[in-house]
Design an enzyme around this catalytic site. Structure first.
Site, PDB file in Angstrom:
ATOM      1  N   TYR A 146       0.446  17.594 -10.402  1.00 42.88           N
ATOM      2  CA  TYR A 146      -0.317  16.514  -9.773  1.00 42.88           C
ATOM      3  C   TYR A 146      -1.000  17.022  -8.504  1.00 42.88           C
ATOM      4  O   TYR A 146      -2.172  16.739  -8.247  1.00 42.88           O
ATOM      5  CB  TYR A 146       0.679  15.406  -9.455  1.00 42.88           C
ATOM      6  CG  TYR A 146       0.216  14.219  -8.658  1.00 42.88           C
ATOM      7  CD1 TYR A 146      -0.386  13.125  -9.286  1.00 42.88           C
ATOM      8  CD2 TYR A 146       0.457  14.135  -7.283  1.00 42.88           C
ATOM      9  CE1 TYR A 146      -0.748  11.997  -8.557  1.00 42.88           C
ATOM     10  CE2 TYR A 146       0.107  13.015  -6.552  1.00 42.88           C
ATOM     11  CZ  TYR A 146      -0.498  11.948  -7.193  1.00 42.88           C
ATOM     12  OH  TYR A 146      -0.850  10.832  -6.467  1.00 42.88           O
ATOM     13  N   LYS A 150      -4.963  17.234  -7.662  1.00 43.85           N
ATOM     14  CA  LYS A 150      -5.522  16.433  -6.562  1.00 43.85           C
ATOM     15  C   LYS A 150      -6.236  17.321  -5.538  1.00 43.85           C
ATOM     16  O   LYS A 150      -7.299  16.961  -5.021  1.00 43.85           O
ATOM     17  CB  LYS A 150      -4.401  15.660  -5.859  1.00 43.85           C
ATOM     18  CG  LYS A 150      -3.856  14.485  -6.657  1.00 43.85           C
ATOM     19  CD  LYS A 150      -4.740  13.273  -6.505  1.00 43.85           C
ATOM     20  CE  LYS A 150      -4.213  12.054  -7.237  1.00 43.85           C
ATOM     21  NZ  LYS A 150      -5.177  10.975  -7.323  1.00 43.85           N
ATOM     22  N   THR A 174      -0.283   7.969   2.374  1.00 43.70           N
ATOM     23  CA  THR A 174       1.130   8.334   2.214  1.00 43.70           C
ATOM     24  C   THR A 174       1.715   7.410   1.134  1.00 43.70           C
ATOM     25  O   THR A 174       0.952   6.819   0.377  1.00 43.70           O
ATOM     26  CB  THR A 174       1.873   8.193   3.549  1.00 43.70           C
ATOM     27  OG1 THR A 174       1.574   6.896   4.098  1.00 43.70           O
ATOM     28  CG2 THR A 174       1.444   9.269   4.533  1.00 43.70           C
ATOM     29  N   HIS A 189       7.783   4.658  -8.438  1.00 40.74           N
ATOM     30  CA  HIS A 189       8.022   5.246  -7.120  1.00 40.74           C
ATOM     31  C   HIS A 189       9.270   4.613  -6.500  1.00 40.74           C
ATOM     32  O   HIS A 189       9.767   3.595  -6.982  1.00 40.74           O
ATOM     33  CB  HIS A 189       6.808   5.031  -6.211  1.00 40.74           C
ATOM     34  CG  HIS A 189       5.672   5.938  -6.524  1.00 40.74           C
ATOM     35  ND1 HIS A 189       4.512   5.493  -7.114  1.00 40.74           N
ATOM     36  CD2 HIS A 189       5.515   7.269  -6.353  1.00 40.74           C
ATOM     37  CE1 HIS A 189       3.695   6.520  -7.281  1.00 40.74           C
ATOM     38  NE2 HIS A 189       4.273   7.605  -6.832  1.00 40.74           N
TER      39      HIS A 189
HETATM   40  P1  NAP Z   1      -1.053   2.878 -10.640  1.00 41.78           P
HETATM   41  O1  NAP Z   1      -0.612   1.575 -10.135  1.00 41.78           O
HETATM   42  O2  NAP Z   1      -0.147   3.654 -11.541  1.00 41.78           O
HETATM   43  O3  NAP Z   1      -2.455   2.683 -11.374  1.00 41.78           O
HETATM   44  C1  NAP Z   1      -3.073   3.739 -12.024  1.00 41.78           C
HETATM   45  C2  NAP Z   1      -4.422   3.279 -12.463  1.00 41.78           C
HETATM   46  O4  NAP Z   1      -5.077   4.362 -13.144  1.00 41.78           O
HETATM   47  C3  NAP Z   1      -4.367   2.119 -13.464  1.00 41.78           C
HETATM   48  O5  NAP Z   1      -5.465   1.278 -13.236  1.00 41.78           O
HETATM   49  C4  NAP Z   1      -4.488   2.827 -14.806  1.00 41.78           C
HETATM   50  O6  NAP Z   1      -5.029   2.001 -15.815  1.00 41.78           O
HETATM   51  C5  NAP Z   1      -5.476   3.914 -14.423  1.00 41.78           C
HETATM   52  N1  NAP Z   1      -5.438   5.037 -15.347  1.00 41.78           N
HETATM   53  C6  NAP Z   1      -4.389   5.853 -15.613  1.00 41.78           C
HETATM   54  N2  NAP Z   1      -4.737   6.764 -16.549  1.00 41.78           N
HETATM   55  C7  NAP Z   1      -6.029   6.509 -16.876  1.00 41.78           C
HETATM   56  C8  NAP Z   1      -6.934   7.078 -17.790  1.00 41.78           C
HETATM   57  N3  NAP Z   1      -6.598   8.110 -18.572  1.00 41.78           N
HETATM   58  N4  NAP Z   1      -8.181   6.545 -17.878  1.00 41.78           N
HETATM   59  C9  NAP Z   1      -8.537   5.494 -17.119  1.00 41.78           C
HETATM   60  N5  NAP Z   1      -7.727   4.926 -16.220  1.00 41.78           N
HETATM   61  C10 NAP Z   1      -6.478   5.417 -16.110  1.00 41.78           C
HETATM   62  O7  NAP Z   1      -1.436   3.862  -9.458  1.00 41.78           O
HETATM   63  P2  NAP Z   1      -1.721   3.591  -7.919  1.00 41.78           P
HETATM   64  O8  NAP Z   1      -0.415   3.736  -7.224  1.00 41.78           O
HETATM   65  O9  NAP Z   1      -2.550   2.377  -7.728  1.00 41.78           O
HETATM   66  O10 NAP Z   1      -2.553   4.884  -7.553  1.00 41.78           O
HETATM   67  C11 NAP Z   1      -3.968   4.857  -7.428  1.00 41.78           C
HETATM   68  C12 NAP Z   1      -4.409   6.173  -6.824  1.00 41.78           C
HETATM   69  O11 NAP Z   1      -3.773   6.358  -5.584  1.00 41.78           O
HETATM   70  C13 NAP Z   1      -4.045   7.389  -7.673  1.00 41.78           C
HETATM   71  O12 NAP Z   1      -5.109   8.306  -7.643  1.00 41.78           O
HETATM   72  C14 NAP Z   1      -2.819   7.938  -6.972  1.00 41.78           C
HETATM   73  O13 NAP Z   1      -2.702   9.322  -7.189  1.00 41.78           O
HETATM   74  C15 NAP Z   1      -3.140   7.612  -5.538  1.00 41.78           C
HETATM   75  N6  NAP Z   1      -1.990   7.506  -4.631  1.00 41.78           N
HETATM   76  C16 NAP Z   1      -0.960   6.646  -4.910  1.00 41.78           C
HETATM   77  C17 NAP Z   1       0.105   6.579  -4.044  1.00 41.78           C
HETATM   78  C18 NAP Z   1       1.282   5.679  -4.307  1.00 41.78           C
HETATM   79  O14 NAP Z   1       2.280   5.785  -3.556  1.00 41.78           O
HETATM   80  N7  NAP Z   1       1.249   4.803  -5.293  1.00 41.78           N
HETATM   81  C19 NAP Z   1       0.124   7.366  -2.868  1.00 41.78           C
HETATM   82  C20 NAP Z   1      -0.951   8.194  -2.611  1.00 41.78           C
HETATM   83  C21 NAP Z   1      -2.007   8.253  -3.505  1.00 41.78           C
HETATM   84  P3  NAP Z   1      -4.044   1.088 -16.761  1.00 41.78           P
HETATM   85  O15 NAP Z   1      -3.602  -0.062 -15.909  1.00 41.78           O
HETATM   86  O16 NAP Z   1      -4.907   0.656 -17.875  1.00 41.78           O
HETATM   87  O17 NAP Z   1      -2.909   1.990 -17.172  1.00 41.78           O
HETATM   88  P1  GDP Z   2       7.783  11.079  -3.517  1.00 42.76           P
HETATM   89  O1  GDP Z   2       7.677  10.348  -2.226  1.00 42.76           O
HETATM   90  O2  GDP Z   2       6.503  11.693  -3.943  1.00 42.76           O
HETATM   91  O3  GDP Z   2       8.904  12.069  -3.521  1.00 42.76           O
HETATM   92  O4  GDP Z   2       8.078  10.059  -4.687  1.00 42.76           O
HETATM   93  P2  GDP Z   2       9.009   8.798  -4.898  1.00 42.76           P
HETATM   94  O5  GDP Z   2       8.322   7.570  -4.482  1.00 42.76           O
HETATM   95  O6  GDP Z   2       9.435   8.901  -6.332  1.00 42.76           O
HETATM   96  O7  GDP Z   2      10.276   8.978  -3.926  1.00 42.76           O
HETATM   97  C1  GDP Z   2      11.239   9.933  -4.206  1.00 42.76           C
HETATM   98  C2  GDP Z   2      12.354   9.870  -3.170  1.00 42.76           C
HETATM   99  O8  GDP Z   2      13.058   8.617  -3.281  1.00 42.76           O
HETATM  100  C3  GDP Z   2      13.400  10.963  -3.434  1.00 42.76           C
HETATM  101  O9  GDP Z   2      13.979  11.346  -2.220  1.00 42.76           O
HETATM  102  C4  GDP Z   2      14.380  10.247  -4.324  1.00 42.76           C
HETATM  103  O10 GDP Z   2      15.663  10.861  -4.287  1.00 42.76           O
HETATM  104  C5  GDP Z   2      14.405   8.860  -3.694  1.00 42.76           C
HETATM  105  N1  GDP Z   2      14.836   7.808  -4.661  1.00 42.76           N
HETATM  106  C6  GDP Z   2      15.995   7.125  -4.576  1.00 42.76           C
HETATM  107  N2  GDP Z   2      16.118   6.278  -5.618  1.00 42.76           N
HETATM  108  C7  GDP Z   2      14.993   6.425  -6.353  1.00 42.76           C
HETATM  109  C8  GDP Z   2      14.518   5.804  -7.555  1.00 42.76           C
HETATM  110  O11 GDP Z   2      15.168   4.940  -8.152  1.00 42.76           O
HETATM  111  N3  GDP Z   2      13.301   6.200  -8.008  1.00 42.76           N
HETATM  112  C9  GDP Z   2      12.562   7.124  -7.350  1.00 42.76           C
HETATM  113  N4  GDP Z   2      11.349   7.445  -7.833  1.00 42.76           N
HETATM  114  N5  GDP Z   2      12.985   7.738  -6.226  1.00 42.76           N
HETATM  115  C10 GDP Z   2      14.185   7.394  -5.736  1.00 42.76           C
END
Ligand code: NAP
Ligand code: GDP
Length: 324
Positions: A146, A150, A174, A189
């Protein structure tokens, strides 16, 4: 000159519009006055186009003719899914990102805001990490696929600028959490997975099992706060260099403290155990928001406890439709 500063309003295509961050941006745009008169906003899911596929990517861009793109779509998951599927994270995300950026370029899209992540930072580093350090050494091996995919967005953005003068940029949030997150027990997550686990432990009168030691530290940003910042970046941030979207360094906290907040929010009073046989992942990835604060000294963030409470309430009230 950007179309939004001329008479033509923006046509914004949000890839990944059905996910955690996409839904938060949609909420701000549709319900909190985040859209200007005449703008068109389209929020895509993978059902509209599988962006791993170039033909489908081109077709959806042809259909909506965007002037601006917020590119969120990605294969996304928590630590334990990354550890199982590093190769798929690399290949799917490399393809999605190349398809979206190159199609945007070919279709003369004015601006693309893509999404990196603080997970992609080097594992061995000094702290805090800032925007200039993302390529300074290998990422943590748990999510290297990943992370490398990215990081290439940033490399590509510079390429589009140097060769074609394109102003394609990226943000680095973050750990994000909020309504519409993926609450899957295994693949989500940390906060969303633990909200679901806590909900079940309370319902079934069982022990809450937290994976890892609870000592790794994280900076969490509420999805609605992130959404407001995405809109600001789309409208006003003009650098190619990425910008970190984060709460302050002092707000970084150990996972075990966040677990207490979730237990409080869901009124869980049962026992909590930490399974230290499970990986901790990266121990910390402390990010500096100094650049963001220079641009936006005015910003405030939703306190973590409040964000956790709102997200738990959303989860409980929407259990039937939540991604579990
Ligand atoms: P998410 O809730 O898992 O949503 C992912 C989105 O991407 C959904 O709309 C999904 O569509 C779409 N998608 C996945 N595979 C696809 C494909 N092959 N073609 C078209 N669409 C696709 O993710 P999120 O947390 O909102 O993340 C959004 C962005 O923020 C990502 O780029 C992620 O890397 C970044 N980001 C997230 C976090 C975090 O903590 N969540 C932190 C930093 C950066 P469907 O609903 O149809 O599956
Ligand atoms: P990261 O921040 O990219 O490492 O991703 P996550 O959101 O998956 O967080 C991972 C951290 O949360 C690690 O330190 C894990 O040990 C802790 N953790 C504790 N319980 C859970 C769980 O149920 N799911 C996940 N994803 N992480 C957990």
């Amino acid at each position: 000159m950007d179309p939004q500063t001329k008479s033509e309003p923006m046509r914004v295509l949000v890839t990944g519009g059905s996910g955690l961050i996409g839904k938060a941006i949609e909420q701000v745009v549709r319900n909190e006055g985040g859209s200007l008169e005449g703008e068109q906003w389209t929020f895509l899911s993978s059902k509209d186009a599988n962006l791993v596929d170039l033909q489908q990517t081109r077709a959806v861009f042809e259909k909506y003719q965007p002037t601006h793109v917020i590119h969120l779509a990605a294969k996304v998951g928590g630590l334990y899914l990354h550890m199982k599927e590093n190769l798929h994270f690399l290949r799917d995300n490399l393809r999605i990102n190349d398809n979206v950026l190159q199609t945007a370029h070919e279709m003369n899209v004015t601006k693309v805001v893509s999404c990196l992540s603080s997970c992609i930072f080097p594992d061995k580093t000094t702290y805090p990490i800032d925007e200039s350090m993302i390529h300074n050494g290998p990422p943590h091996n748990s999510n290297s696929g990943y992370s490398y995919a990215k990081r290439m967005i940033d490399v590509q953005n510079r390429g589009y600028f140097e060769q074609y003068g394109r102003r394609y940029t990226a943000v680095i949030p973050t750990n994000v959490f909020g309504p519409h997150d993926n609450f899957n027990l295994e693949n989500g997550h940390v906060l969303s997975a633990l909200m679901h686990k806590t909900y079940l432990a309370k319902k079934e009168g069982k022990t809450l099992e937290v994976w890892g030691t609870g000592t790794p530290r994280r900076q969490f940003i509420y999805s609605l706060d992130a959404a407001h910042l995405f809109l600001w970046v789309l409208r006003e941030y003009n650098e190619i260099d990425p910008i970190i979207l984060s709460v302050d360094e002092e707000d970084e906290l150990p996972i075990k403290d966040a677990v207490k907040m979730i237990a409080d929010a869901l009124d869980f009073k049962g026992p909590i155990v930490f399974d230290s046989s499970k990986s901790d992942g990266q121990m910390k990835k402390t990010a500096s928001n100094a650049k963001l604060r220079r641009y936006r000294p005015d910003i405030t963030f939703t306190p973590l406890l409040e964000g956790i409470k709102k997200t738990c309430d959303w989860f409980v009230n929407n259990y039937d439709i939540a991604r579990t």
